[in-house]
Design a protein around this motif. Structure first.
Motif, mmCIF file in Angstrom:
data_model
loop_
_atom_site.group_PDB
_atom_site.id
_atom_site.type_symbol
_atom_site.label_atom_id
_atom_site.label_comp_id
_atom_site.label_asym_id
_atom_site.label_seq_id
_atom_site.Cartn_x
_atom_site.Cartn_y
_atom_site.Cartn_z
ATOM 1 N N ASP A 1 -5.411 -23.009 -49.402
ATOM 2 C CA ASP A 1 -3.945 -23.359 -48.957
ATOM 3 C C ASP A 1 -2.994 -22.369 -49.921
ATOM 4 O OD1 ASP A 1 -4.483 -25.107 -47.092
ATOM 5 O OD2 ASP A 1 -3.947 -26.774 -48.224
ATOM 6 N N LEU A 2 -2.219 -21.696 -49.456
ATOM 7 C CA LEU A 2 -1.397 -20.708 -50.034
ATOM 8 C C LEU A 2 -0.177 -20.212 -49.463
ATOM 9 C CD1 LEU A 2 -1.670 -17.507 -48.764
ATOM 10 C CD2 LEU A 2 -3.964 -17.749 -49.930
ATOM 11 N N ARG B 1 -0.466 -24.589 -43.873
ATOM 12 C CA ARG B 1 0.793 -23.669 -44.498
ATOM 13 C C ARG B 1 2.027 -24.017 -44.218
ATOM 14 N NH1 ARG B 1 -0.857 -17.778 -44.224
ATOM 15 N NH2 ARG B 1 -2.626 -18.422 -45.161
ATOM 16 N N CYS C 1 2.999 -27.989 -55.384
ATOM 17 C CA CYS C 1 3.948 -26.893 -54.715
ATOM 18 C C CYS C 1 4.198 -25.877 -55.814
ATOM 19 C CB CYS C 1 5.221 -27.584 -54.406
ATOM 20 S SG CYS C 1 5.031 -28.991 -53.052
ATOM 21 N N ARG D 1 2.015 -24.644 -57.987
ATOM 22 C CA ARG D 1 1.084 -23.895 -57.902
ATOM 23 C C ARG D 1 1.095 -22.917 -56.825
ATOM 24 N NH1 ARG D 1 -3.518 -25.774 -60.942
ATOM 25 N NH2 ARG D 1 -2.539 -26.668 -63.159
ATOM 26 N N LEU D 2 1.361 -23.348 -55.760
ATOM 27 C CA LEU D 2 1.574 -22.633 -54.693
ATOM 28 C C LEU D 2 2.567 -21.455 -54.714
ATOM 29 C CD1 LEU D 2 0.826 -25.341 -51.703
ATOM 30 C CD2 LEU D 2 -0.942 -23.441 -52.454
#
Length: 305
Positions: A164-165, A226, A278, A280-281
């Protein structure tokens, strides 16, 4: 508890550990300034475990060249001295001088980043690329990034949420490359075009072995997750200009003289766990590198947490 053995060909490595290994590998490769490839590789392997899994990513030089012209305009004299990309492509030798500091950004940048030596003739190129592929068993494609994430996840035995990114480093005013510009950029960066073409074919061979229908299904799942994360995490639901991001640690680096790089602003009122995920992303690569260094070496390294 004894964990079950991973499926054949699968490497069970944590996402954070692999990311750190990639940073270390790239740091050594770039720091060697394009020395002879085999010698550079031996230097990297001295600090990496014997079972390290090496992977990288390539991009079509027909679009990468335009992006590099914008991003590295201040760093590459060949670009800085040219009034426009079209002027540069009309007569690259007018602006480009090999060996001048910074001009490695202006031609065959990916060949340089892999530390490959200049071939004496074109007949040497296929063998050099085959040797490189033996070191990097998986090379991702920037143009098929979500498909690349699927193959990478399965090679490393990661769970679905490990890929996830939010896509970083997009420009607010990126321009469309014309067919003529693309042809000229590929011709000027002929070694990068050979490199990209080789790994493009290799990637899709692996994709076919994985199963194209299965690949499309998992890509759709990645994109659905995403969208859900963007709706939960991001103010505006997507990338915004850097000046609209109140948290300085989430503002992306802005290259001098280059296009404006977009980033992500978090919604207000997120709970502690949501803000951790959130954040981190949404974190750009330089602060994230500092985070990895703190995780590996302790809080004295990198910026303060």
């Amino acid at each position: 508890m004894k964990l079950p053995l991973p499926p054949p060909g699968c490497r069970r490595l944590s996402p954070l550990g692999v990311a750190l290994g990639v940073f270390v590998t790239l740091g050594f490769t770039l720091g060697l300034l394009g020395g002879p490839f085999l010698r550079s590789l031996l230097q990297v392997q001295r600090v990496m475990p014997n079972d390290s899994f090496y992977f990288s990513i390539v991009r079509d030089p027909g679009t990468l060249g335009e992006s590099a012209f914008s991003y590295f305009r201040a760093a590459a004299p060949a670009f800085r001295n040219s009034p426009s990309l079209d002027a540069f492509l009309a007569s690259p030798s007018r602006f480009f001088r090999p060996g001048v500091r910074g001009n490695h950004y202006a031609r065959n940048l990916q060949w340089f980043d892999f530390g490959l030596p200049e071939p004496k003739n074109s007949q040497e190129i296929p063998a050099m690329l085959e040797a490189l592929e033996r070191v990097f068993p998986l090379v991702l494609l920037a143009e098929s990034f979500d498909e690349s994430l699927v193959l990478l996840r399965h090679r490393l035995c990661w769970p679905p949420d490990a890929v996830d990114l939010f896509p970083h480093n997009s420009r607010g005013s990126s321009r469309q490359v014309s067919p003529a510009q693309m042809r000229r950029l590929r011709a000027w960066n002929s070694l990068d075009w050979a490199l990209y073409s080789h790994f493009n074919r290799s990637f899709w061979r692996q994709a076919e072995r994985f199963g194209l229908r299965r690949l499309r299904r998992e890509v759709a799942e990645i994109r659905q997750r995403r969208r859900a994360l963007a709706a939960k995490c991001l103010r505006g639901g997507g990338p915004v200009p850097a000046q609209a991001i109140p948290d300085g640690n989430l503002r992306p680096f802005q290259p001098p003289g280059g296009g404006k790089i977009l980033g992500f602003a978090l919604k207000e009122g997120l709970g502690a766990e949501e803000r951790e995920l959130c954040g981190r992303l949404a974190m750009p690569e330089l602060p994230y590198k500092d985070l990895l260094e703190r995780r590996q070496f302790g809080p004295k390294n990198g910026t303060a947490a």
